[in-house]
Design an enzyme around this catalytic site. Structure first.
Site, mmCIF file in Angstrom:
data_model
loop_
_atom_site.group_PDB
_atom_site.id
_atom_site.type_symbol
_atom_site.label_atom_id
_atom_site.label_comp_id
_atom_site.label_asym_id
_atom_site.label_seq_id
_atom_site.Cartn_x
_atom_site.Cartn_y
_atom_site.Cartn_z
ATOM 1 N N ASP A 228 0.813 -1.216 0.000
ATOM 2 C CA ASP A 228 0.000 0.000 0.000
ATOM 3 C C ASP A 228 0.851 1.272 0.000
ATOM 4 O O ASP A 228 0.323 2.362 -0.018
ATOM 5 C CB ASP A 228 -0.910 0.029 1.238
ATOM 6 N N HIS B 101 7.331 26.958 6.652
ATOM 7 C CA HIS B 101 7.019 25.687 5.983
ATOM 8 C C HIS B 101 5.675 25.137 6.457
ATOM 9 O O HIS B 101 5.525 23.942 6.712
ATOM 10 C CB HIS B 101 8.164 24.663 6.170
ATOM 11 N N ASP C 160 3.682 28.435 -1.835
ATOM 12 C CA ASP C 160 5.052 27.990 -2.140
ATOM 13 C C ASP C 160 4.955 26.555 -2.626
ATOM 14 O O ASP C 160 4.698 25.638 -1.835
ATOM 15 C CB ASP C 160 5.903 28.111 -0.865
ATOM 16 N N ASP D 19 10.354 25.120 -7.686
ATOM 17 C CA ASP D 19 10.119 25.694 -6.355
ATOM 18 C C ASP D 19 9.814 27.180 -6.539
ATOM 19 O O ASP D 19 10.736 27.986 -6.689
ATOM 20 C CB ASP D 19 11.386 25.478 -5.501
ATOM 21 N N HIS E 129 15.242 33.273 7.048
ATOM 22 C CA HIS E 129 15.766 32.150 6.245
ATOM 23 C C HIS E 129 16.717 32.652 5.163
ATOM 24 O O HIS E 129 16.838 33.854 4.915
ATOM 25 C CB HIS E 129 14.611 31.354 5.620
ATOM 26 N N HIS F 9 18.920 28.643 -2.817
ATOM 27 C CA HIS F 9 19.487 27.290 -2.804
ATOM 28 C C HIS F 9 19.527 26.793 -4.228
ATOM 29 O O HIS F 9 18.835 27.321 -5.107
ATOM 30 C CB HIS F 9 18.680 26.356 -1.884
ATOM 31 N N HIS G 234 16.303 21.248 -2.588
ATOM 32 C CA HIS G 234 17.533 21.872 -2.091
ATOM 33 C C HIS G 234 18.657 21.015 -2.659
ATOM 34 O O HIS G 234 19.070 20.033 -2.055
ATOM 35 C CB HIS G 234 17.542 21.929 -0.562
ATOM 36 N N GLU H 32 14.586 33.958 -3.121
ATOM 37 C CA GLU H 32 13.321 33.928 -2.390
ATOM 38 C C GLU H 32 13.345 34.718 -1.083
ATOM 39 O O GLU H 32 13.211 34.160 -0.006
ATOM 40 C CB GLU H 32 12.928 32.477 -2.096
ATOM 41 N N TYR I 183 8.059 38.472 7.145
ATOM 42 C CA TYR I 183 6.971 37.781 7.847
ATOM 43 C C TYR I 183 6.725 38.498 9.165
ATOM 44 O O TYR I 183 7.606 38.546 10.027
ATOM 45 C CB TYR I 183 7.358 36.314 8.111
ATOM 46 N N ARG J 167 6.375 36.179 0.716
ATOM 47 C CA ARG J 167 7.587 35.574 0.130
ATOM 48 C C ARG J 167 7.379 35.562 -1.382
ATOM 49 O O ARG J 167 6.269 35.270 -1.859
ATOM 50 C CB ARG J 167 7.822 34.152 0.655
ATOM 51 N N GLU K 236 9.368 33.920 -4.683
ATOM 52 C CA GLU K 236 10.458 32.990 -5.014
ATOM 53 C C GLU K 236 10.422 32.650 -6.503
ATOM 54 O O GLU K 236 9.393 32.224 -7.027
ATOM 55 C CB GLU K 236 10.290 31.695 -4.201
HETATM 56 N N1 GLY Z 1 9.772 25.333 -0.694
HETATM 57 C C1 GLY Z 1 10.916 25.267 0.093
HETATM 58 C C2 GLY Z 1 11.817 26.373 -0.142
HETATM 59 O O1 GLY Z 1 11.418 27.370 -0.690
HETATM 60 O O2 GLY Z 1 12.985 26.320 0.116
HETATM 61 MN MN MN Z 2 13.056 27.445 -2.151
HETATM 62 MN MN MN Z 3 9.774 27.321 -1.974
#
Ligand code: GLY
Ligand code: MN
Ligand code: MN
Length: 474
Positions: free
Chosen positions: A73, A283, A300, A311, A386, A390, A397, A414, A418, A435, A437
């Site tokens: 499953d 997140h 996101d 992303d 943050h 990346h 990442h 990004e 906040y 945000r 990105e």
């Molecule tokens: N979605 C994860 C990041 O933006 O790093």
């Molecule tokens: Mn990202």
């Molecule tokens: Mn992201």
């Protein structure tokens, strides 16, 4: 009557030529239906590049992803090891690649690469889906030799004979369920070290492969562009549909429906749809709240397409129009993002986009009176906790040196602001989280924003959402 029928059947059988009576061999159904994966030539080229980088006398073994506990499953939870996918395109659990630059002789053939694959198993395939099997894997994935994975120990054991012989591999995963093929393969390598004195090394291969994966080949950029395009389309669908009263999970559903409709395998990571007070949870992925008039929504998301991940984040006003305060914050983040993207040029340090973006964010936050001054680092950290960028590729990442930008790298840019409710902050700013990105390809000619098709300027977002209102809404 029955006798007559038997006689008739016998007469027909006798009259039919023998060849026609033997059942025809059924055609092989495809294992993979999609025709737009990176090609076998691409993967072959990557293996050649890796082999060219190996130390003399070393052999390399790249194992597959961690298999589940064997539950029928839970098949979709298997994810191929990104390095094995990069080198072979193999998506099957229990696979492993052996690279022997000086050659290995098996069944009278001397080859330099062997892909071990799960054997055909018709009874299991009725339940679990088709497998390549060795012959077809060799043909369709274009490896020099493929063998059933039951021969891993025999072949690797015969090749690795000497004390001190270098066996390169990647770090073994921390938790591997026992009695899986992967656990058994790790056991084989460990026992070669313990019994024969082979020198297991998990650093050389990672260094070479991370360097290779950091710079995308044209075929990878083609697939990555498709992942990004699908993600952009999902953002556009949202702009054209949502209004206050939609649940976050309904927005998520529209997004993931769009991913699947356009042929993506799955989301590359859990979709983040955070509205109102959830905009400042970086997140947030529970997605249970009902949106309300006046909310911002941070969306996101990223499709995984033929193994490659997008992303892309957009922040939208659920009513289709930003308030003045939301707009003040949004404009700062957008200006910061523009500065970050601009800084993504070859030769710049990996941190350059982040530094450029941070300067704009700090200036803007100081202007709004939210931090003391443009040099207030801890103030900035409070509202922008943050990193800015990346690498992006097979993994969201993705791997790489994170030192200097060069053509062919794909990075995210990004920045965000906040603002969670707090006694020391004017309530007018509460729950404004933004945000933005984008996915950016570094080229000699400057940064190329792969996700530019998702409206990002506030006027464009309002225009796209206004078109929805004019069309009568959902
Ligand atoms: N979605 C994860 C990041 O933006 O790093
Ligand atoms: Mn990202
Ligand atoms: Mn992201």
């Amino acid at each position: 009557m029955r006798t007559n029928l038997t006689v008739l059947i016998l007469m027909v059988l006798l009259a039919t030529p023998v060849a026609a009576r033997q059942s025809a061999r059924p055609p092989e159904a495809p294992v993979r239906y999609d025709g737009d994966h990176a090609s076998a030539d691409f993967h072959r080229g990557r293996r050649s590049a890796l082999v060219a980088s190996l130390p003399t006398g070393a052999v390399a073994v790249v194992l597959g992803g961690v298999e589940g506990g064997g539950s029928v499953d839970d098949l979709r939870s298997f994810h191929q090891d990104p390095y094995l996918y990069y080198l072979t395109g193999s998506e099957e659990p229990g696979s492993a690649l052996l690279l022997a630059p000086e050659g290995v002789t098996v069944d009278g053939r001397t080859v330099r690469e062997i892909l071990f694959v799960p054997p055909r198993n018709p009874e299991m395939e009725i339940w679990l889906g088709r497998r390549f099997g060795a012959a077809r894997a060799q043909r369709e994935l274009g490896v020099e030799m493929a063998l059933p994975n039951s021969r891993f120990e025999e072949v690797v054991g015969a090749l690795v004979t000497g004390a001190g012989q270098q066996v390169l591999h990647l770090a073994f995963p921390a938790a591997v369920p026992p009695r899986t093929t992967l656990a058994q393969q790790i056991g084989v390598l460990r026992s070669l070290a313990a019994v024969r004195g082979a020198d297991l090394d998990d650093t050389v291969l990672a260094a070479s492969l991370d360097g290779m994966r950091m710079v995308k080949e044209p075929e990878e950029i083609r697939v990555l562009r498709r992942a990004v395009d699908v993600t952009v389309e999902a953002h556009r669908e949202v702009l054209g549909a949502v209004s206050a009263g939609w649940k976050e999970y309904e927005i998520e559903a529209l997004i993931e429906y769009t991913f699947h409709r356009l042929g993506a395998e799955e989301p590359a990571f859990p979709s983040i749809v955070g509205s109102g007070e959830n905009t400042s949870m970086l997140h947030y992925e529970t997605n249970r709240r009902t949106t309300q008039a006046g909310d911002l929504v941070v969306i996101d998301i990223g499709a995984k397409y033929r193994g490659y991940s997008a992303d892309v984040t957009r922040t939208i006003p659920i009513d289709g129009r930003f308030t003045a305060d939301q707009r003040a914050v949004y404009d700062i983040v957008l200006e910061a993002q523009r500065a970050g993207i601009e800084a993504a040029s070859p030769g710049a340090s990996f941190g350059a986009p982040g530094q450029a973006a941070s300067r704009v964010l700090a200036r803007g936050l100081a202007r709004l009176g939210l931090i003391r001054s443009p040099t207030d680092g801890s103030g900035l950290q409070r509202f922008f906790p943050h990193g800015t960028s990346h690498y992006l590729g097979i993994e969201v990442h993705d791997v790489g040196s994170y030192d200097v930008l060069s053509p062919g790298q794909v990075i995210t840019v990004e920045p965000g602001i906040y603002i969670a409710p707090a006694p020391d902050i004017d309530p007018r700013w509460w729950n404004i989280g933004v945000r933005i990105e984008d996915d950016v390809l570094v080229t000699e000619a400057g940064p190329v924003v792969l996700s530019a098709g998702a409206p990002r300027d506030p006027e464009d977002i309002e225009e796209a959402m206004g078109a929805r209102a004019r069309a009568g809404g959902p």
